[in-house]
Design a protein around this motif. Structure first.
Motif, PDB file in Angstrom:
ATOM      1  N   MET A  17       0.816  -1.216   0.000  1.00 47.90           N
ATOM      2  CA  MET A  17       0.000   0.000   0.000  1.00 47.90           C
ATOM      3  C   MET A  17       0.846   1.261   0.000  1.00 47.90           C
ATOM      4  O   MET A  17       0.345   2.356  -0.194  1.00 47.90           O
ATOM      5  CB  MET A  17      -0.944   0.002   1.202  1.00 47.90           C
ATOM      6  CG  MET A  17      -2.030  -1.038   1.115  1.00 47.90           C
ATOM      7  SD  MET A  17      -3.154  -0.951   2.503  1.00 47.90           S
ATOM      8  CE  MET A  17      -3.872   0.668   2.282  1.00 47.90           C
ATOM      9  N   SER A  20      -0.287   4.907   0.761  1.00 53.64           N
ATOM     10  CA  SER A  20      -1.633   4.786   1.304  1.00 53.64           C
ATOM     11  C   SER A  20      -1.606   4.258   2.722  1.00 53.64           C
ATOM     12  O   SER A  20      -2.380   4.669   3.575  1.00 53.64           O
ATOM     13  CB  SER A  20      -2.470   3.851   0.426  1.00 53.64           C
ATOM     14  OG  SER A  20      -2.640   4.411  -0.847  1.00 53.64           O
ATOM     15  N   ARG A  45      -8.688   8.604  -2.219  1.00 55.91           N
ATOM     16  CA  ARG A  45      -7.510   7.751  -2.418  1.00 55.91           C
ATOM     17  C   ARG A  45      -7.924   6.279  -2.492  1.00 55.91           C
ATOM     18  O   ARG A  45      -7.430   5.532  -3.341  1.00 55.91           O
ATOM     19  CB  ARG A  45      -6.518   7.970  -1.270  1.00 55.91           C
ATOM     20  CG  ARG A  45      -5.215   7.153  -1.363  1.00 55.91           C
ATOM     21  CD  ARG A  45      -4.252   7.780  -2.337  1.00 55.91           C
ATOM     22  NE  ARG A  45      -3.829   9.094  -1.870  1.00 55.91           N
ATOM     23  CZ  ARG A  45      -2.790   9.306  -1.053  1.00 55.91           C
ATOM     24  NH1 ARG A  45      -2.104   8.286  -0.578  1.00 55.91           N
ATOM     25  NH2 ARG A  45      -2.460  10.543  -0.720  1.00 55.91           N
ATOM     26  N   LEU A  46      -8.813   5.881  -1.628  1.00 51.81           N
ATOM     27  CA  LEU A  46      -9.281   4.500  -1.629  1.00 51.81           C
ATOM     28  C   LEU A  46     -10.058   4.199  -2.907  1.00 51.81           C
ATOM     29  O   LEU A  46      -9.904   3.127  -3.501  1.00 51.81           O
ATOM     30  CB  LEU A  46     -10.147   4.249  -0.402  1.00 51.81           C
ATOM     31  CG  LEU A  46     -10.703   2.837  -0.213  1.00 51.81           C
ATOM     32  CD1 LEU A  46      -9.601   1.795  -0.246  1.00 51.81           C
ATOM     33  CD2 LEU A  46     -11.465   2.752   1.106  1.00 51.81           C
ATOM     34  N   GLU A  48      -9.635   5.476  -5.803  1.00 50.36           N
ATOM     35  CA  GLU A  48      -8.677   5.333  -6.897  1.00 50.36           C
ATOM     36  C   GLU A  48      -8.068   3.934  -6.897  1.00 50.36           C
ATOM     37  O   GLU A  48      -7.858   3.330  -7.962  1.00 50.36           O
ATOM     38  CB  GLU A  48      -7.587   6.397  -6.788  1.00 50.36           C
ATOM     39  CG  GLU A  48      -6.476   6.271  -7.825  1.00 50.36           C
ATOM     40  CD  GLU A  48      -6.987   6.349  -9.265  1.00 50.36           C
ATOM     41  OE1 GLU A  48      -6.280   5.848 -10.163  1.00 50.36           O
ATOM     42  OE2 GLU A  48      -8.083   6.905  -9.486  1.00 50.36           O
ATOM     43  N   GLN A  49      -7.779   3.400  -5.724  1.00 54.91           N
ATOM     44  CA  GLN A  49      -7.265   2.024  -5.651  1.00 54.91           C
ATOM     45  C   GLN A  49      -8.300   1.025  -6.150  1.00 54.91           C
ATOM     46  O   GLN A  49      -7.964   0.066  -6.849  1.00 54.91           O
ATOM     47  CB  GLN A  49      -6.858   1.700  -4.218  1.00 54.91           C
ATOM     48  CG  GLN A  49      -5.603   2.428  -3.745  1.00 54.91           C
ATOM     49  CD  GLN A  49      -5.219   2.010  -2.337  1.00 54.91           C
ATOM     50  OE1 GLN A  49      -5.865   2.399  -1.373  1.00 54.91           O
ATOM     51  NE2 GLN A  49      -4.181   1.218  -2.236  1.00 54.91           N
ATOM     52  N   GLU A  67     -10.028  -5.877  -1.163  1.00 58.07           N
ATOM     53  CA  GLU A  67     -10.602  -4.539  -1.158  1.00 58.07           C
ATOM     54  C   GLU A  67     -11.288  -4.237   0.168  1.00 58.07           C
ATOM     55  O   GLU A  67     -11.222  -3.112   0.673  1.00 58.07           O
ATOM     56  CB  GLU A  67     -11.584  -4.405  -2.324  1.00 58.07           C
ATOM     57  CG  GLU A  67     -10.916  -4.344  -3.695  1.00 58.07           C
ATOM     58  CD  GLU A  67     -10.233  -5.652  -4.084  1.00 58.07           C
ATOM     59  OE1 GLU A  67      -9.187  -5.594  -4.763  1.00 58.07           O
ATOM     60  OE2 GLU A  67     -10.750  -6.739  -3.706  1.00 58.07           O
ATOM     61  N   LEU A  70      -8.640  -3.242   2.508  1.00 59.38           N
ATOM     62  CA  LEU A  70      -8.244  -1.848   2.328  1.00 59.38           C
ATOM     63  C   LEU A  70      -9.237  -0.903   2.994  1.00 59.38           C
ATOM     64  O   LEU A  70      -8.841   0.096   3.609  1.00 59.38           O
ATOM     65  CB  LEU A  70      -8.144  -1.520   0.833  1.00 59.38           C
ATOM     66  CG  LEU A  70      -7.065  -2.242   0.029  1.00 59.38           C
ATOM     67  CD1 LEU A  70      -7.092  -1.766  -1.416  1.00 59.38           C
ATOM     68  CD2 LEU A  70      -5.685  -2.053   0.641  1.00 59.38           C
ATOM     69  N   SER A  74      -8.483   1.634   6.112  1.00 60.28           N
ATOM     70  CA  SER A  74      -8.656   3.075   5.912  1.00 60.28           C
ATOM     71  C   SER A  74      -9.232   3.761   7.146  1.00 60.28           C
ATOM     72  O   SER A  74      -9.129   4.978   7.294  1.00 60.28           O
ATOM     73  CB  SER A  74      -9.590   3.330   4.721  1.00 60.28           C
ATOM     74  OG  SER A  74     -10.944   3.076   5.067  1.00 60.28           O
TER      75      SER A  74
END
Length: 421
Positions: A17, A20, A45-46, A48-49, A67, A70, A74
């Protein structure tokens, strides 16, 4: 109250990451102190990932485990929880903006993320103050994912009283977010009274079996598979029945929270579709042989149809954001909320939803008239926007929302509170 079967959560930040992970680490250290702009920056930002692999994962289907990891890292799972309970104290309008941000690039993950807060809202609306504060605080502390196994339309799960506890036995379908969750909101029909019982339980509870059997042509990674409950023990203290569902205009806000989730995801899908179409037109679009324009960006029919789609989406945005503000104001009233005030929110939410459904289906289909045959290549998977919206919108027929709006127009009757209205 300490609900039985709690599991400690151990988080490991993914090594891939890079920047991030630093951003998310700062988020977790500053819980409750972040500015609104910083929270939105983390969400962007998340998103975009998620965008980078969305088309590939749509083709693959299955569960978005990485995902979801992530999202957990976050810190956004605790966004809506009050600051006094360890959360960020977010409001409904901003939360819906975050959901929409995710839906523009990955509506499946957006759905799972959104249902986190539908479950937390269920705890607040149906449970006692003690239950609500305890579960919300533990969610913030342990960064729990919540999953849905409520589904009141599926009446196959029966709850049988055994002394001071119940045994839940049966099946559930459309259990969005249940797979890989930490906690579940479950429901069953009381075998003696037929009353719907709702409870908050540990996903790892003995007798709970979740299946990765969701394989529809849209929302392919929404973890919306089925569940089986084999005599699952549910303690009386785990039941969210004080005051319980539909016990007041305030508790009846749950369905409106859900309907506005749907609306924002539909809108996000349409926004994502038109954004991809615009990029494709600019980079790969070709002028039709009969056009007098020298560039595709100047073709009058291209401008006309993009303008029509923009107008439709802009109207949906205004209606949707207005409904979110009304919902937030109604939520702040708590038990002082009146039936009429709840009714006004319902009318605003349903108006936004029917508009989002129709304009969204139109937008996600019409983009192909603007991008042309080369945009139908399977590699781009631009059809996923229509497929996702089409599948999601079928779970709650829009015709009934039109009917409820019509009943208000002709008879001045607000929608009758229920699990879908």
């Amino acid at each position: 109250m300490r609900l039985i079967g709690l599991r400690r959560l151990h988080l490991n930040v993914a090594s891939d990451m890079s920047n991030s992970s630093v951003l998310y680490a700062n988020f977790n250290q500053q819980t409750g102190d972040l500015e609104r702009s910083e929270i939105f920056r983390i969400a962007d930002r998340l998103a975009e990932q998620l965008r980078l692999t969305a088309a590939e994962r749509d083709q693959r289907g299955g569960s978005p485990q990485h995902e979801r990891k992530l999202v957990r890292e976050s810190g956004l799972l605790r966004y809506w929880i009050p600051k006094g309970l360890g959360g960020l104290g977010g409001n409904w309008p901003d939360l819906y903006q975050i959901i929409r941000t995710f839906a523009r690039v990955d509506s499946s993950v957006a759905q799972v993320f959104a249902f986190q807060f539908l479950m937390l809202a269920s705890i607040r609306l149906y449970g006692s103050q003690f239950q609500s504060e305890t579960l919300l605080r533990e969610t913030a502390e342990r960064n729990w994912w919540w999953g849905n196994a409520l589904n009141p339309l599926d009446k196959r799960t029966v709850a049988t009283r055994q002394g001071n506890h119940y045994l839940f036995h049966g099946q559930k379908s459309f259990c969005s977010g249940a797979l890989h969750s930490d906690r579940l909101i479950v429901s069953g029909l009381d075998s003696e009274t037929g009353k719907l019982l709702i409870a908050a339980v540990d996903t790892a509870r003995d007798g709970i079996h979740l299946f990765d059997d969701w394989d529809n042509f849209g929302q392919r990674q929404s973890d919306s598979g089925s569940a089986d409950f084999n005599n699952v023990r549910v303690e009386a203290c785990e039941l969210l029945m004080d005051p319980g569902p539909l016990s007041s205009p305030f508790s009846a806000l749950r369905s409106l929270v859900a309907q506005l989730i749907f609306t924002n995801i539909y809108l996000g899908l349409a926004e994502g579709a038109i954004a991809e179409a615009v990029n494709y037109t600019r980079e790969s679009g070709r002028v039709w042989s009969g056009s007098l324009a020298s560039k595709v960006e100047e073709d009058p029919y291209m401008l006309l149809h993009y303008g029509q789609l923009h107008a439709g989406l802009q109207a949906t945005r205004v209606l949707t954001d207005h409904a979110a503000l009304l919902l937030d104001a109604a939520w702040a009233k708590g038990l002082a909320l009146t039936e009429e005030e709840r009714g006004e929110v319902a009318l605003a939410v349903f108006t936004a939803k029917v508009h989002a459904t129709q304009s969204g289906l139109d937008t996600t289909s019409k983009i192909f008239e603007l991008t042309g045959p080369r945009a139908t290549t399977a590699r781009l998977r631009l059809d996923r926007y229509w497929r996702n919206l089409r599948v999601y919108s079928l779970h709650d027929p829009v015709d009934y929302k039109y009917q409820e709006l019509g009943n208000w127009v002709l008879n001045k009757r607000y929608p009758t509170p229920g699990f879908y209205s």
